[in-house]
Design a protein around this motif. Structure first.
Motif, short mmCIF file in Angstrom:
data_model
loop_
_atom_site.label_atom_id
_atom_site.label_comp_id
_atom_site.label_asym_id
_atom_site.label_seq_id
_atom_site.Cartn_x
_atom_site.Cartn_y
_atom_site.Cartn_z
N ASN A 1 0.85 -1.19 0.00
CA ASN A 1 0.00 0.00 0.00
C ASN A 1 0.89 1.25 0.00
O ASN A 1 1.57 1.52 0.98
CB ASN A 1 -0.91 -0.01 1.23
CG ASN A 1 -1.74 1.26 1.37
OD1 ASN A 1 -1.92 1.99 0.41
ND2 ASN A 1 -2.22 1.52 2.57
N ARG B 1 0.00 4.47 -0.09
CA ARG B 1 -0.63 5.72 0.33
C ARG B 1 -0.03 6.26 1.61
O ARG B 1 0.25 5.50 2.54
CB ARG B 1 -2.14 5.52 0.51
CG ARG B 1 -2.86 5.20 -0.80
CD ARG B 1 -4.33 4.98 -0.58
NE ARG B 1 -5.00 4.58 -1.81
CZ ARG B 1 -6.26 4.18 -1.90
NH1 ARG B 1 -7.00 4.14 -0.80
NH2 ARG B 1 -6.78 3.84 -3.07
N THR C 1 -5.74 4.26 5.37
CA THR C 1 -5.72 4.91 4.05
C THR C 1 -6.48 4.07 3.02
O THR C 1 -6.73 4.54 1.90
CB THR C 1 -4.28 5.12 3.55
OG1 THR C 1 -3.65 3.85 3.31
CG2 THR C 1 -3.46 5.91 4.56
N GLY D 1 -10.29 6.69 2.31
CA GLY D 1 -9.58 5.62 1.61
C GLY D 1 -10.48 4.83 0.68
O GLY D 1 -10.11 4.52 -0.46
N GLU E 1 -11.29 6.91 -2.36
CA GLU E 1 -10.14 7.00 -3.26
C GLU E 1 -10.01 5.72 -4.08
O GLU E 1 -9.78 5.77 -5.30
CB GLU E 1 -8.87 7.26 -2.45
CG GLU E 1 -7.63 7.49 -3.31
CD GLU E 1 -6.42 7.89 -2.50
OE1 GLU E 1 -5.28 7.66 -2.98
OE2 GLU E 1 -6.60 8.42 -1.39
#
Length: 388
Positions: free
Chosen positions: A242, A244, A256, A262, A265
């Motif tokens: 991940n 982010r 996130t 999250g 997104e």
């Protein structure tokens, strides 16, 4: 200690007679009766009359009859608001007045912008106080996000509200309401509230999904004490692969992926033509089910939750917040994946369930323990510290 035990038992029972309380607490009836009488005089408890018994004297006809002395039940006072509860969130601060016996779901009477500085927050709180009069409040109870040092009454670290780290929140509220103030970490307040509404749940891990992802643990009905003011920070567990960046400064934190921001997104990346809104995401899941982007997020979430269960030795998970607003297939998939990762599921049962948020009820529970005895003049260490 007897008063605290009696108040705790009444939170579990809802209502009880003096004899029932004495028996369940192992106290003599005179001792229990004396405590109840003092709590009635101080307004902590109130009396309820048991309904009169009746007997049938003809087809469809009832006659009430008196069978001995009518029973009298007592309960925590639900007639008058005593506490002012405040939920401090990233964008909004919600306020409400609550009685000592409150056990309902979160319903706040008003909200104001949180603001970006302590000065803005204090000004907005003062405006809310004028709109919500509460003469002689017994206490102000504040739910705060981030890492809270409850002993010193200060926020150590708050990734999304850094200004709270530099201000004495208790002093700000005390100057407005002229009452003692209790700070409570927000997920711990949720856990206490869930226990108050479900008194048979003594041991569980609560995971809340919202602007962030947090958790709280109850063992034998109590919040465990930790050497550091860190507890249930599941959202800041790193997820491999991940990229982010999190508000805490790290890269790859779970929140996130599975916080509101999250999820939106990830939804925008997977379905760029769709509106980037929670309503559009819910509709997409309702129509298409678990698409790969959401399954991967739930898999990562389940790994973190199962790992926590394996370390803590718990078998019940309570999920609250916006993830529970998605179709039931989402929670069912998450529960299945949690059970696959939890060791106890090989031998016994792992329970994963959803629940409404009861943050206000949890704040009231904390206020009862930390402030009510102080109001009654008990010279306990907590009472002395809070009075200062």
């Amino acid at each position: 200690m007897n008063k605290l035990a009696l108040l705790t038992r009444l939170q579990q029972l809802g209502t009880a007679s003096r004899a029932e309380l004495a028996k369940s607490l192992g106290l003599s009836q005179p001792t229990c009766g004396k405590i109840v009488q003092e709590l009635l005089r101080s307004g902590v408890l109130e009396e309820l009359r048991r309904p009169a018994r009746s007997r049938m004297v003809g087809p469809g006809i009832e006659r009430r009859r008196k069978l001995g002395r009518p029973g009298v039940l007592v309960r925590l006072n639900q007639s008058l608001p005593r506490f002012l509860a405040i939920q401090l969130d990233v964008t909004q601060t919600s306020l409400g007045r609550f009685s000592l016996g409150f056990t309902g779901a979160d319903v706040w009477e008003t909200s104001v912008p949180t603001g970006k500085t302590a000065t803005e927050w204090a000004r907005n709180l003062a405006e809310a106080a004028r709109a919500l009069p509460l003469p002689d409040p017994w206490g102000v109870l504040i739910s705060v996000p981030g890492l809270l040092d409850a002993e010193r009454g200060r926020v150590v670290y708050s990734p999304n509200l850094h200004w709270t780290e530099t201000v004495d929140l208790r002093r700000v509220a005390a100057e407005i309401w002229q009452a003692p103030v209790v700070l409570m970490q927000e997920e711990q307040a949720l856990a206490l509230g869930h226990r108050r509404v479900h008194p048979d749940h003594d041991d569980f891990l609560l995971v809340d999904f919202g602007e962030g992802v947090g958790g709280a643990v109850l063992v034998h009905g109590r919040l465990p004490a930790n050497p550091l003011p860190v507890s249930g920070e599941l959202g800041h567990t790193p997820v491999a692969g991940n990229p982010r960046r999190c508000g805490c400064g790290a890269v790859g934190c779970l929140e996130t992926l599975v916080s509101l921001r999250g999820l939106l997104e990830s939804f925008a990346e997977a379905v760029p033509q769709a509106p980037r809104t929670w309503a559009a995401l819910r509709q997409r899941v309702q129509e298409r089910g678990l698409e790969p982007w959401l399954s991967r997020t739930l898999d990562a979430t389940a790994v973190v939750i199962a790992g926590a269960l394996n370390i803590l030795g718990l078998q019940r998970v309570v999920l609250t917040g916006m993830l529970t607003e998605l179709p039931t297939s989402v929670v069912e998939y998450l529960a299945q994946r949690v059970r696959q990762g939890a060791l106890w599921a090989r031998f016994g049962q792992i329970y994963v369930e959803t629940a409404a948020r009861h943050r206000a009820a949890g704040l009231v529970a904390a206020g009862l323990e930390k402030l009510v005895l102080n109001r009654l003049g008990e010279d306990t260490p907590d009472a002395i510290r809070l009075a200062q």
